[in-house]
Design a protein around this motif. Structure first.
Motif, short mmCIF file in Angstrom:
data_model
loop_
_atom_site.label_atom_id
_atom_site.label_comp_id
_atom_site.label_asym_id
_atom_site.label_seq_id
_atom_site.Cartn_x
_atom_site.Cartn_y
_atom_site.Cartn_z
N LEU A 151 1.79 10.09 -3.22
CA LEU A 151 1.36 11.42 -3.66
C LEU A 151 0.05 11.83 -3.00
O LEU A 151 -0.12 12.98 -2.60
N GLU A 152 -0.87 10.90 -2.87
CA GLU A 152 -2.16 11.20 -2.24
C GLU A 152 -1.99 11.54 -0.77
O GLU A 152 -2.62 12.47 -0.26
N ARG A 153 -1.15 10.80 -0.06
CA ARG A 153 -0.91 11.09 1.36
C ARG A 153 -0.26 12.46 1.52
O ARG A 153 -0.62 13.21 2.43
N ARG A 154 0.67 12.80 0.66
CA ARG A 154 1.31 14.12 0.74
C ARG A 154 0.28 15.23 0.50
O ARG A 154 0.26 16.23 1.20
N ARG A 155 -0.58 15.06 -0.51
CA ARG A 155 -1.63 16.05 -0.77
C ARG A 155 -2.57 16.16 0.42
O ARG A 155 -2.99 17.25 0.81
N THR A 156 -2.92 15.03 1.01
CA THR A 156 -3.82 15.03 2.16
C THR A 156 -3.24 15.83 3.31
O THR A 156 -3.94 16.64 3.94
N TYR A 157 -1.97 15.63 3.61
CA TYR A 157 -1.38 16.34 4.75
C TYR A 157 -1.15 17.81 4.45
O TYR A 157 -1.22 18.66 5.36
N LEU A 158 -0.92 18.18 3.20
CA LEU A 158 -0.85 19.60 2.85
C LEU A 158 -2.22 20.25 3.06
O LEU A 158 -2.32 21.38 3.57
N LEU A 159 -3.28 19.54 2.71
CA LEU A 159 -4.63 20.04 2.93
C LEU A 159 -4.94 20.15 4.42
O LEU A 159 -5.53 21.13 4.88
N ARG A 160 -4.51 19.17 5.20
CA ARG A 160 -4.70 19.22 6.66
C ARG A 160 -4.00 20.44 7.26
O ARG A 160 -4.54 21.10 8.15
N GLU A 161 -2.79 20.77 6.76
CA GLU A 161 -2.08 21.95 7.23
C GLU A 161 -2.90 23.21 6.97
O GLU A 161 -3.03 24.08 7.83
N LEU A 162 -3.45 23.31 5.77
CA LEU A 162 -4.25 24.46 5.39
C LEU A 162 -5.50 24.57 6.26
O LEU A 162 -5.85 25.65 6.74
N ILE A 163 -6.18 23.46 6.50
CA ILE A 163 -7.38 23.46 7.33
C ILE A 163 -7.05 23.89 8.76
O ILE A 163 -7.76 24.70 9.36
N GLU A 164 -5.96 23.36 9.31
CA GLU A 164 -5.54 23.75 10.66
C GLU A 164 -5.25 25.25 10.72
O GLU A 164 -5.63 25.94 11.66
N GLN A 165 -4.56 25.76 9.70
CA GLN A 165 -4.20 27.18 9.68
C GLN A 165 -5.45 28.05 9.62
O GLN A 165 -5.56 29.06 10.32
N GLY A 175 0.81 -1.22 0.00
CA GLY A 175 0.00 0.00 0.00
C GLY A 175 0.83 1.25 0.00
O GLY A 175 0.35 2.32 0.39
N ALA A 176 2.07 1.19 -0.40
CA ALA A 176 2.95 2.35 -0.42
C ALA A 176 3.44 2.63 -1.84
O ALA A 176 4.59 3.01 -2.04
N ASP A 177 2.54 2.47 -2.83
CA ASP A 177 2.95 2.74 -4.21
C ASP A 177 3.02 4.25 -4.45
O ASP A 177 2.66 5.06 -3.59
N LYS A 178 3.47 4.64 -5.62
CA LYS A 178 3.70 6.05 -5.94
C LYS A 178 2.42 6.88 -5.81
O LYS A 178 2.43 7.98 -5.26
N GLU A 179 1.30 6.35 -6.28
CA GLU A 179 0.03 7.08 -6.19
C GLU A 179 -0.39 7.31 -4.73
O GLU A 179 -0.87 8.38 -4.38
N THR A 180 -0.20 6.29 -3.91
CA THR A 180 -0.55 6.42 -2.49
C THR A 180 0.33 7.47 -1.82
O THR A 180 -0.16 8.30 -1.04
#
Length: 162
Positions: free
Chosen positions: A16-30, A9-14
């Motif tokens: 990239l998706e996890r990185r996008r998710t955490y960038l979005l979480r940072e924005l929501i927290e801010q 479950g750690a392929d390239k798509e996963t």
């Protein structure tokens, strides 16, 4: 190796998706902090946001909130008026990766000389420092009051689940 990562479950798509998710979480927290009237910059780091963990490992989520009410100074020339100024000091009694933070006046670039805040402590030399332990105690108290949750303190960090 790539095949094994794909299967876990750690392929390239996963990744990239996890990185996008955490960038979005940072924005929501801010945005949440801005709505509360706080000037805080938010960062996720570590194995979860970098997608270097695999499902089932139960890795923690590393989060850093940078509160812009403080001006951390490395030299006196970094002082800023009307801000909470803290001067970084080295000391042989603390680990090399840590610093003591001397409290500096808001109106003039001079050291604070009295314990005017519960989170201040005085060193033997008379220098007034910000106490990491007292700050952690305040964070623990505030978290318990808001969420009735437990807090874990490990070294300089404070952890809790919300």
């Amino acid at each position: 190796m790539s095949e094994a990562l794909d299967d876990s479950g750690a392929d390239k798509e996963t990744v990239l998706e996890r990185r996008r998710t955490y960038l979005l979480r940072e924005l929501i927290e801010q945005i949440k902090y801005q709505l509360e009237g706080q000037n805080v910059e938010c960062f996720h780091f570590g194995s979860q946001s970098e997608a270097t963990t695999t499902p089932g490992l139960q890795s923690d989520i590393d989060f850093l909130g940078s509160y812009h009410q403080f001006n951390i100074m490395t030299i006196w020339e970094d002082w800023k008026a009307s801000m909470d100024n803290l001067l970084m000091l080295r000391d042989d009694t603390i680990p090399p990766q840590q610093y003591l933070l001397q409290v500096i006046e808001k109106k003039t670039p001079e050291p604070v000389t009295s314990l005017i805040n519960d989170e201040f402590v005085a060193k033997d030399t008379g220098q007034v420092l910000l106490s990491a332990e007292k700050c952690k105690q305040r964070i623990e108290y505030e978290h318990k009051v808001k969420t009735c949750g437990d807090v874990t303190k490990n070294g300089p960090s404070v952890s809790f689940f919300t």
